[in-house]
Design a protein around this motif. Sequence first.
Motif, mmCIF file in Angstrom:
data_model
loop_
_atom_site.group_PDB
_atom_site.id
_atom_site.type_symbol
_atom_site.label_atom_id
_atom_site.label_comp_id
_atom_site.label_asym_id
_atom_site.label_seq_id
_atom_site.Cartn_x
_atom_site.Cartn_y
_atom_site.Cartn_z
ATOM 1 N N TRP A 257 0.848 -1.200 0.000
ATOM 2 C CA TRP A 257 0.000 0.000 0.000
ATOM 3 C C TRP A 257 0.885 1.253 0.000
ATOM 4 O O TRP A 257 2.019 1.232 0.468
ATOM 5 N N THR A 258 0.282 2.321 -0.482
ATOM 6 C CA THR A 258 1.000 3.599 -0.442
ATOM 7 C C THR A 258 0.203 4.596 0.389
ATOM 8 O O THR A 258 -0.995 4.417 0.614
ATOM 9 N N VAL A 259 0.881 5.637 0.827
ATOM 10 C CA VAL A 259 0.247 6.573 1.752
ATOM 11 C C VAL A 259 0.740 7.989 1.476
ATOM 12 O O VAL A 259 1.874 8.182 1.011
ATOM 13 N N GLY A 283 -9.310 12.135 -7.213
ATOM 14 C CA GLY A 283 -9.307 10.713 -7.566
ATOM 15 C C GLY A 283 -8.399 9.856 -6.717
ATOM 16 O O GLY A 283 -7.994 8.770 -7.114
ATOM 17 N N TRP A 284 -8.099 10.315 -5.492
ATOM 18 C CA TRP A 284 -7.102 9.572 -4.692
ATOM 19 C C TRP A 284 -7.549 8.154 -4.356
ATOM 20 O O TRP A 284 -6.714 7.272 -4.150
ATOM 21 N N SER A 285 -8.867 7.927 -4.329
ATOM 22 C CA SER A 285 -9.318 6.561 -4.013
ATOM 23 C C SER A 285 -9.923 5.903 -5.243
ATOM 24 O O SER A 285 -10.748 5.008 -5.136
ATOM 25 N N SER A 295 2.875 7.563 -8.124
ATOM 26 C CA SER A 295 4.288 7.915 -8.218
ATOM 27 C C SER A 295 4.816 8.686 -7.009
ATOM 28 O O SER A 295 5.887 8.395 -6.519
ATOM 29 N N ASP A 296 4.080 9.693 -6.534
ATOM 30 C CA ASP A 296 4.650 10.453 -5.415
ATOM 31 C C ASP A 296 4.051 10.043 -4.071
ATOM 32 O O ASP A 296 4.006 10.814 -3.127
ATOM 33 N N TRP A 297 3.563 8.847 -4.011
ATOM 34 C CA TRP A 297 3.083 8.327 -2.719
ATOM 35 C C TRP A 297 4.185 7.484 -2.090
ATOM 36 O O TRP A 297 4.988 6.888 -2.790
#
Length: 899
Positions: A257-259, A283-285, A295-297
């Motif tokens: 997962w990313t955060v 659109g984050w989810s 990419s930047d998570w």
Amino acid sequence: MVSIIDVHFEHYQSGNTVGIHETKPRLSWKFSNAPDGFQQAGYEIELSEENILSHDIKPKSFKCTSTNSILVTWPQDQPLISRQRISVRVKAWDSNGNTTSWSDPACLEVGLLHRADWQCDRIAAPWGPGTLEPDPEQLYRKGFVLDESTIQARLYITAQGVYEAELNGHRIGDHFLSPGWTAYDGRLQYQTYDVTGMLSKGSNCLGVRVAEGWFSGRIGFAGGHRNIWGPHTAMMAQLEILYPSGETKTILSDGSWTVKKGPIVMAEIYDGEKYDATQEIPGWSEPSQSGHLDSDWQHVLLFPPLPDSTELTAGFSEPVRRIEAIKPIDKITSPSGKSIIDFGQNLVGYVRLSNIKGPRGHEITLHHAEVLENEELGIRPLRICKAMDRYTLSGLGETEKYEPRFTFHGFRYVQIDGWSSDRDLVDSVEAVVCHTDMKSAGSFSCSDPLLNKLYSNVVWGMRGNFLSVPTDCPQRDERLGYSGDIALFAPTATLIYDCFNMLKNWLVDVEHDQRVLGGVPAMVTPNAMLPDPVWCRRKPCAIWHDVTVLLPWTLYEETGDASILAQQYNSMTTWMSVIPKNYSGRGHLWDNSIYQLGDWLDPAAPTDAPQKGVTDAKMVANAFLIHSLDLMIRIAGILGKTSDQANYDAETQAARREFQDEYVTRNGRLVSDSQTAYALAICFDLLTPAQRARAGSRLVELVRKNEFKIGTGFAGTPYITEALVLTGHIQVAYSMLLEKKCPSWLYPVTMCATTVWERWDSMLPDGSINPGEMTSFNHYAFGAIAKFLYERVAGLQRLEPGWKRFRFAPAVGAEFTHASASHVTSYGKISCSWTTSEVGSEPCTMKLLVSVPYGTSCVVVMPDGDGKKSESVGPGDWSFETSFKKNYEWPVLALGPKT
Ligand code: BGC
């Protein structure tokens, strides 16, 4: 034709049974249209396993000869297992051959019962815990692909913090501040959501936003502390998907997962939420087609599994939800030029804004307050609590919308600064009321409009303070589960809302905190005092800690369900065994050197010392000790603990003797010559019959001398009017009830209160706010009077635990010409109402109506001539008419010169 309705499991509301932990849930049902004389002689329960893949599983049927329809034992020996889905139908018959048809099915789905059912990891953001300042929310996301369409999907999820989950851009479920507040060191709740319709074949994305909430946000007394249960929020999610082929797929929170930090740059229970729409991640989810989102998570941090000492549980309570939206009644421009919106009701939740317009980066602030002072927001009572939400505009789109997610406020007024839209504020705001989603269980009304308003204030006071846990207040830097407040208010609360499950859930944590403190319960549960050097440790305190006995007893009385007594028995007996005693000469009473809160907030206590009431605090403590011991005798008896029962009996007799020696004269005068002292001694049966009669007369003298104004704090208030009734002085009780001078129940009503206040004079007659620290405008304790409204003014009284037998006995008095009440019991709804011709006309007539649900009986007590006549009735709708003579003087006169 008689039919079975409302088949339900344990005390769960239908619709709240996905993901529960009962493996042999008891069943209850009600009857509709039962003919006269119908009595269930037996029933049949049909259990059907609901398996979406196989339709040919045969239902199992169980027949039983029994008249019982409440909390009937689960018919199958084999316990249910994790994820099992069962649907249940019931039919019943009487001995005359009347048989009902099958009820509608009721469904239940078991959650994840065992730690081994959880395959997912506990994940957290990789950046270090910001221990001094509130952390921004964290957005977690996981994209995944499904090869087929799904026929069933469940999300099991929890957070150490508070969360909201989204699938493909849509919010999952309708909970507010899940997973709710529990003693996190002992118990963490998870939720189960049916997300079947939210997934699609192809790309999908599960997103979870997590904020600090109660877990690591600032909470507690005197400003509170951060990071009480841990320095870092974390999250666990397990999405279980079933394909039509029978194959399964799981999406687990894990290292893939990313955060990223989200637009909620600060979310605090006390200080409020700051939302920066310029930091929104559109659109984050949602599934990312181009991969740009990922990419930047950052990759998440894997935390070790939850320690085994932390129970991962579904809990029992209904979730907190957004219950209703309220439109403003006015917009005020304050003397300093501020725009203040008035919602006309002190409530708990937050403000929803729409039609927001303005340049990117522009900030709108919302300050919340319960009252105005000098026509400006009265924020001093909030203490160390900003109660402020902030919204920074993105400047994108025609208009913007905002509602906070991870905070709540207690307010009637909101001051909105920075409104730059051309749309009127009044059309653009609404207040969203949030609380635990309990079912309404009662109503009251009578011929006095001020009392009706008082009742409404009590209901709103309850709504504002039943948010995940029963709290003391919803607006300032506390909002804690103070045990004394609920111990005293619960007998009233259970009449108003079905709060059994929420309080049952909270009691589990009471026992946990008690265990941590070596047997002495915490002042507040969950124990947010833990880091506080003064309050954290063993501080035994009467009433507050008697909650261990008083609250389970109240829940038992309301439902007749002795399992709550069994669940809490260890907690009660432990508390009774650790109460410090052995003070010389009175070995069965409280050690006199122990500090007690006593009759907290007695109106005569100094503003800055609410514990210094006129009634000896040690006497109050001992009265409650004997009351608790009395209940222990009964509880031990109900649970068949005969040797405990005998011990409590001996203990109680000794304590009663010592109480007499210490506090009561032979003729029934009490050492503390106060309203509370007499109220407790009468209601807790601490006097001989002769002393009691004298005590009643003395109480009347005190009340008349005080011109019917109230002289009780937290401890005496629930009992004072009842003590007058029990000693034959109902008209004096009514005089108190109807008094409007300060302090009284109606004084706040005359000051336009819309909730029950913490102090009798939270607002002083000149409209200024009481200078004391404890000045909330939303505390439920004094609202305990609503029980008296039900029981005496309307006349609806429970005679047996669970309402199997009840009484309808209107207490004619004052100038009342009408009263009605209703209550939803396990058997069905009781309604009663009475109307008289004007009392004083000769003879007076009274019409009485009562609906008696199936399975119960009612004693109707009517005023009749000089005495009373009564009649017992069974299920059905009944009406009576009687004539009687008015046998009382009204108004009752005060004693002494008028002030
Ligand atoms: C709370 C009360 C509570 C009391 C006891 C207060 O701050 O608001 O309701 O029972 O403290 O210490």
